[in-house]
Structure formats: C-alpha cells, structure tokens
Design a protein around this motif. Structure first.
Motif, short mmCIF file in Angstrom:
data_model
loop_
_atom_site.label_atom_id
_atom_site.label_comp_id
_atom_site.label_asym_id
_atom_site.label_seq_id
_atom_site.Cartn_x
_atom_site.Cartn_y
_atom_site.Cartn_z
N ILE A 165 0.84 -1.19 0.00
CA ILE A 165 0.00 0.00 0.00
C ILE A 165 0.88 1.24 0.00
N ILE A 166 0.47 2.23 -0.78
CA ILE A 166 1.20 3.50 -0.86
C ILE A 166 0.72 4.38 0.29
N LEU A 167 1.62 4.74 1.18
CA LEU A 167 1.21 5.42 2.40
C LEU A 167 0.68 6.82 2.15
N GLU A 168 1.15 7.47 1.11
CA GLU A 168 0.74 8.86 0.86
C GLU A 168 -0.74 8.99 0.56
N ASP A 169 -1.30 8.04 -0.21
CA ASP A 169 -2.70 8.18 -0.62
C ASP A 169 -3.53 6.92 -0.40
N ALA A 170 -2.97 5.92 0.28
CA ALA A 170 -3.70 4.70 0.66
C ALA A 170 -4.17 3.88 -0.54
N ARG A 171 -3.44 3.97 -1.65
CA ARG A 171 -3.77 3.13 -2.81
C ARG A 171 -2.91 1.87 -2.79
N TRP A 172 -3.52 0.76 -3.19
CA TRP A 172 -2.77 -0.48 -3.30
C TRP A 172 -1.98 -0.50 -4.59
N LEU A 173 -0.77 -1.02 -4.51
CA LEU A 173 0.06 -1.19 -5.71
C LEU A 173 -0.55 -2.29 -6.56
N THR A 174 -0.71 -2.04 -7.87
CA THR A 174 -1.26 -3.03 -8.79
C THR A 174 -0.32 -3.18 -9.98
N TRP A 175 -0.57 -4.19 -10.77
CA TRP A 175 0.24 -4.41 -11.97
C TRP A 175 0.06 -3.30 -13.00
N ASP A 176 -1.01 -2.51 -12.89
CA ASP A 176 -1.20 -1.38 -13.80
C ASP A 176 -0.07 -0.37 -13.67
N MET A 177 0.59 -0.33 -12.49
CA MET A 177 1.70 0.59 -12.28
C MET A 177 3.02 0.00 -12.79
N ILE A 178 2.94 -1.22 -13.29
CA ILE A 178 4.10 -1.86 -13.92
C ILE A 178 3.64 -2.30 -15.31
N PRO A 179 3.35 -1.35 -16.19
CA PRO A 179 2.65 -1.64 -17.45
C PRO A 179 3.37 -2.61 -18.37
N ARG A 180 4.67 -2.71 -18.25
CA ARG A 180 5.40 -3.62 -19.14
C ARG A 180 5.62 -4.99 -18.52
N ALA A 181 4.90 -5.27 -17.42
CA ALA A 181 5.08 -6.55 -16.74
C ALA A 181 4.63 -7.73 -17.59
N LYS A 182 3.74 -7.49 -18.54
CA LYS A 182 3.28 -8.58 -19.40
C LYS A 182 4.14 -8.73 -20.64
N ASP A 183 5.14 -7.86 -20.79
CA ASP A 183 6.08 -8.01 -21.91
C ASP A 183 6.89 -9.29 -21.73
N GLN A 184 7.25 -9.90 -22.85
CA GLN A 184 8.06 -11.12 -22.78
C GLN A 184 9.41 -10.86 -22.12
#
Length: 277
Positions: A165-184
């Motif tokens: 969790i990001i302490l500044e704004d209480a948002r959970w970290l998701t794979w959307d914040m790592i957009p190239r994670a689905k790259d080979q």
C-alpha cells in the motif's frame, strides 16, 4: 524445494504441524506503528484426531487512511477464507484481541463438532491464518496474507498473497503501475530468477518442462506485485504454473532491474539509494 521464498528476514511459513512463527524484529515505525494480535486453540481427541485454529495479525494503529484500508482488507480476507471453506464467518468489527479470540473460538467449536460426528471422522482439521507486516518504508507498507488449511483426507491448501500500500494516498500497488510486466522481456526475467532462486537450477528449459500451461510459457501471476526492502517479489500460487509438489514458486527482482518496466509513479516508491531516485 522451498515452499516459498520471502525476501524479508521474518519468514511466515505456516504448516499444520509447525504452528505459527511470529515476527520478533519489528518493521513498524513511528509513522506506521503496528500491534501484533494473535490467538490459538487446539485439541486432540482420545482417538488421536486433532483440531487446531490459529490467527496472527499485525494491526496498524495510527488511524490513517492506509491503516483503515489494511484493516478492511484483513477483515475481508478472514471472511473470504471462512466462506470458501464452509466455516463460521466472522462478523466485521475492530481488529483487536476480542476479534481474534472470537474467530478462534467459533471455528474451534465447529471443528470439534465435526470431529464428534461419527459419519465424518476426518483425520483432523486445522486452519492457520496470518497477516504479517513485512516491510515499512517512508513510502509504502507491505503485508502478506498466508493461509494453511486442512479439512481432512486430501482436502487442504496453502496460500500466500502479498500486498503493498502506498502510504501517501492509501492506494494499493497493482500491476497497472508496472505496465510492461506482461512483456516477454519481463516474463523472461522472472523465469530466469525463478529458475535460479526457487528451483535452484540454471536450466530454464527444465523449469518450463514442469509448467502446467501446455505451451510452456510463463503466465502472468494472479498475486499483486509486492515491494520489499530489496526489490519486487513475484509469487505464484499452488497449481498456478506448476504441480502441487512445487509449492509456491516465487522470486525477487532487484529494484535496479525494474526501472524500465514501471511507471514514474511506481519508481518513486523505490528506495532512495536506487539509481535515479
């Protein structure tokens, strides 16, 4: 073979016989204080059958939005485990000793009722559930949720999920914040680290050969990305990529290898000593 590789020194590996290892060194800080709350009960019948229930939680105490989100997540997780297993569902409430005692008491009573049923007669019943706070920095807090459940015979499972969790704004970290994670390129990097760190081999082809997907390609993990003090942890569940005997394949990707795959927002969470931060 490791059951799961966890980055922090405090490792939570729950088993039906091993009990619950509690965090002794503390990752909480003045900014994010955490209180440990735990309860347990066990019984062994004259016939040698056993019933055991354990719950162990690191409860955030600073009243922030992040603490509130973590509390809601723990409560929801406890409900989901019980609903999916046909166990008494705990009522929502304050995460305190009274909640832990009630959780254990109700499930223990249900287990004992089942053990006394002559038509059921399982070998034993157990549930160990834990929510350790693994890492706290000025920017994020990371928790793990581990569940080890045995319902007699071959009916049991072990699950481990991590959340940051990001302490500044209480948002959970998701794979959307790592957009190239689905790259080979990213998945090949994960495959290489799984082979060396978890399966302890340099032969990636051998690891791919045990994958459950027919094409031998590494699928995207269902567990959210998990930040630790050393890097990004990638965790796969039982049967997600490999047979039950493989446990929970996991690996750690160092921060300095991640920058090209993440958004600037995610990179800002990395430790200050990582190049570019």
């Amino acid at each position: 073979m490791k059951k799961i590789l966890l980055a922090a020194a405090a490792v939570f590996l729950l088993s039906v016989t091993g009990g619950c290892d509690k965090i002794k060194q503390f990752f909480g800080s003045e900014k994010f204080p955490v209180e440990n709350v735990a309860a347990a009960d066990s019984v062994t019948t004259s016939d040698g059958l056993f019933a055991k229930v354990e719950i162990d939680m690191d409860v955030p105490k600073n009243g922030s939005a992040s603490a509130d989100s973590i509390t809601k997540w723990i409560l929801q997780s406890c409900r989901s485990v019980c609903e999916s297993s046909g166990l008494p569902v705990p009522a929502d409430g304050k995460l305190d000793q009274a909640y832990a005692d009630s959780f254990v008491r109700n499930i223990s009573a249900d287990f004992n009722r089942q053990l006394s049923d002559p038509e059921w007669a399982p070998m034993g019943l157990s549930l160990s559930i834990s929510f350790p706070c693994d890492t706290v920095t000025d920017r994020f807090a990371t928790y793990f949720s581990t569940t080890d459940i045995y319902l007699g015979g071959a009916h049991g499972s072990y699950l481990c999920f991590g959340r940051t969790i990001i302490l500044e704004d209480a948002r959970w970290l998701t794979w959307d914040m790592i957009p190239r994670a689905k790259d080979q390129d990213f998945l090949r990097m994960v495959l290489g680290e799984l082979a060396s760190q978890y399966f302890e081999t340099s032969e990636q082809e051998a690891v791919q050969g045990m994958f459950l997907p027919d094409n031998g390609e590494l699928p995207f993990p269902v567990c959210d990305p998990v930040l630790t003090d050393k890097g990004l942890m990638v965790i796969y569940q039982q049967y997600e990529i490999a047979p039950y005997s493989a446990g929970l394949p996991s690996c750690l990707i160092p921060y300095d290898r991640l920058k090209q795959f993440v958004t600037p927002e995610a990179a800002a969470l990395f430790p200050a000593d990582v190049e570019g931060n």
